[in-house]
Design a protein around this motif. Structure first.
Motif, short mmCIF file in Angstrom:
data_model
loop_
_atom_site.label_atom_id
_atom_site.label_comp_id
_atom_site.label_asym_id
_atom_site.label_seq_id
_atom_site.Cartn_x
_atom_site.Cartn_y
_atom_site.Cartn_z
N SER A 143 -17.00 -40.50 -10.16
CA SER A 143 -15.62 -40.98 -10.34
C SER A 143 -14.68 -39.85 -10.73
CB SER A 143 -15.59 -42.08 -11.40
OG SER A 143 -14.27 -42.51 -11.64
N SER A 144 -15.15 -38.94 -11.60
CA SER A 144 -14.30 -37.83 -12.01
C SER A 144 -14.05 -36.86 -10.86
CB SER A 144 -14.95 -37.09 -13.19
OG SER A 144 -16.19 -36.52 -12.80
N LYS A 145 -15.01 -36.73 -9.94
CA LYS A 145 -14.80 -35.87 -8.77
C LYS A 145 -13.82 -36.50 -7.79
CE LYS A 145 -19.34 -33.59 -8.89
NZ LYS A 145 -20.63 -33.40 -8.19
N LEU A 146 -13.90 -37.83 -7.63
CA LEU A 146 -13.00 -38.51 -6.71
C LEU A 146 -11.56 -38.52 -7.22
CD1 LEU A 146 -15.19 -41.59 -5.70
CD2 LEU A 146 -14.72 -39.52 -4.36
N ALA A 147 -11.37 -38.24 -8.52
CA ALA A 147 -10.02 -38.23 -9.06
C ALA A 147 -9.17 -37.11 -8.47
CB ALA A 147 -10.06 -38.10 -10.59
N TYR A 148 -9.83 -36.08 -7.89
CA TYR A 148 -9.07 -35.00 -7.26
C TYR A 148 -8.42 -35.44 -5.95
CZ TYR A 148 -11.12 -31.57 -10.47
OH TYR A 148 -11.48 -30.87 -11.58
N LEU A 149 -8.95 -36.49 -5.34
CA LEU A 149 -8.44 -36.94 -4.04
C LEU A 149 -7.23 -37.84 -4.23
CD1 LEU A 149 -11.85 -37.80 -2.33
CD2 LEU A 149 -10.54 -35.66 -2.19
N PRO A 150 -6.35 -37.86 -3.25
CA PRO A 150 -5.19 -38.76 -3.36
C PRO A 150 -5.61 -40.21 -3.22
CG PRO A 150 -5.22 -37.70 -1.21
CD PRO A 150 -6.31 -37.04 -2.02
N SER A 151 -4.92 -41.08 -3.93
CA SER A 151 -5.17 -42.52 -3.83
C SER A 151 -4.15 -43.14 -2.88
CB SER A 151 -5.07 -43.17 -5.21
OG SER A 151 -3.78 -42.97 -5.77
N VAL A 152 -4.65 -43.97 -1.99
CA VAL A 152 -3.81 -44.61 -0.97
C VAL A 152 -3.86 -46.12 -1.19
CG1 VAL A 152 -3.42 -44.95 1.49
CG2 VAL A 152 -4.29 -42.75 0.66
N SER A 153 -2.71 -46.75 -1.15
CA SER A 153 -2.63 -48.21 -1.31
C SER A 153 -1.89 -48.81 -0.13
CB SER A 153 -1.92 -48.57 -2.62
OG SER A 153 -0.60 -48.05 -2.63
N LEU A 154 -2.38 -49.94 0.35
CA LEU A 154 -1.78 -50.66 1.47
C LEU A 154 -1.35 -52.05 0.99
CD1 LEU A 154 -4.33 -49.77 4.31
CD2 LEU A 154 -2.13 -48.69 3.85
N THR A 155 -0.15 -52.46 1.39
CA THR A 155 0.36 -53.79 1.03
C THR A 155 0.83 -54.50 2.29
OG1 THR A 155 2.51 -52.79 0.55
CG2 THR A 155 1.02 -53.13 -1.30
N PRO A 156 -0.06 -55.10 3.05
CA PRO A 156 0.35 -55.80 4.26
C PRO A 156 1.03 -57.14 3.92
CG PRO A 156 -2.00 -56.04 3.91
CD PRO A 156 -1.51 -55.11 2.85
N GLN A 157 2.03 -57.48 4.71
CA GLN A 157 2.77 -58.72 4.53
C GLN A 157 3.03 -59.35 5.90
OE1 GLN A 157 6.34 -57.76 2.41
NE2 GLN A 157 5.29 -57.42 0.44
N GLY B 38 -5.16 -29.24 -16.43
CA GLY B 38 -6.62 -29.25 -16.50
C GLY B 38 -7.24 -30.54 -16.99
N ARG B 39 -6.49 -31.65 -16.95
CA ARG B 39 -7.06 -32.91 -17.44
C ARG B 39 -8.22 -33.37 -16.56
NH1 ARG B 39 -6.85 -38.35 -16.82
NH2 ARG B 39 -5.70 -38.14 -14.87
N LEU B 40 -8.05 -33.30 -15.25
CA LEU B 40 -9.11 -33.73 -14.35
C LEU B 40 -10.32 -32.80 -14.43
CD1 LEU B 40 -7.01 -34.69 -11.18
CD2 LEU B 40 -7.81 -36.17 -13.03
N THR B 41 -10.07 -31.51 -14.55
CA THR B 41 -11.17 -30.55 -14.66
C THR B 41 -11.98 -30.78 -15.92
OG1 THR B 41 -9.91 -28.91 -13.41
CG2 THR B 41 -11.76 -28.11 -14.72
#
Length: 219
Positions: free
Chosen positions: A91-105, A134-137
């Motif tokens: 989970s801490s490694k995945l925090a470096y990646l961007p988070s994408v959210s989709l809101t279909p309507q 350096g919080r994520l690191t």
């Protein structure tokens, strides 16, 4: 587009401007013990370098150890802690990646009995945290340390379990051998008592000698 390029340039420039320094272990000369005595550079092999199957070759003992490793509650809990720490590190490694959210309507409209009109809308957004301070690191390093601690704890629990099973097994073997010796000794004393009673009956020994042999047998 210009904002994206500017953001990438800023992140690249700030990545080298951390406010902390990575810890580096100092170089130590080949010494050992509290008195800084030069360490031995010959063979450093120890029992810890061998697996338990190489140390305990008795097949019965190996089966008992395998059964204990598979069913011991403390060891199973230690395994779960290792899996939890692995998930935390992932989970801490995945925090470096961007988070994408989709809101279909979707909407359906029908006016005065006409055929309905369908409208679809797919909104997407992305969020990417820059690790400037350096919080994520630090979170990843902490998760890695927790994983190593959990693995070491699991190894300690397993080692203690194997040692307990092996010690109990060899203790039982020793007690079985002692019991066998005691039974054979009792048989010898019983035979001696039979002989002494025969000698007394023949008038070649006394009642006191027979009593002494009988007392030793009972003891």
């Amino acid at each position: 587009m210009k904002r994206i390029i500017i953001g990438l340039l800023l992140s690249a420039g700030l990545s080298g401007c951390h406010i902390y320094r990575t810890y580096e272990r100092p170089e130590l000369s080949g010494v050992d013990s509290l008195y800084r005595v030069p360490a031995m550079t010959e063979d450093t092999m120890s029992l810890a370098d061998f697996s338990w199957k190489e140390l305990f070759t008795d097949t019965v003992l190996q089966q008992l150890i395998e059964k204990g490793i598979a069913n011991n509650t403390d060891l199973n809990i230690a395994r779960l802690k290792v899996r939890e720490a692995e998930a935390l590190l992932t989970s801490s490694k995945l925090a470096y990646l961007p988070s994408v959210s989709l809101t279909p309507q979707g909407t359906i409209k029908s006016i005065e009995g006409n055929s309905p009109t369908k409208t679809y809308n797919l909104a997407a957004s992305a969020d990417w945290e820059l690790d400037i301070f350096g919080r994520l690191t630090n979170a990843k390093r902490e998760a890695k340390a927790v994983l190593e601690q959990s693995q070491a704890y699991k190894q300690a629990v397993q080692t203690q379990l194997i040692a307990t099973i092996a010690n109990s097994y060899y203790t039982l073997l020793m007690l079985d051998k002692q019991l066998d010796i005691s039974r054979r000794t009792a048989e010898i004393w019983a035979e001696n008592l039979r002989v002494m009673k025969a000698l007394k009956k023949a008038g070649q020994t006394t009642e006191m000698a027979v009593a002494q042999i009988e007392a030793s047998k009972l003891s």
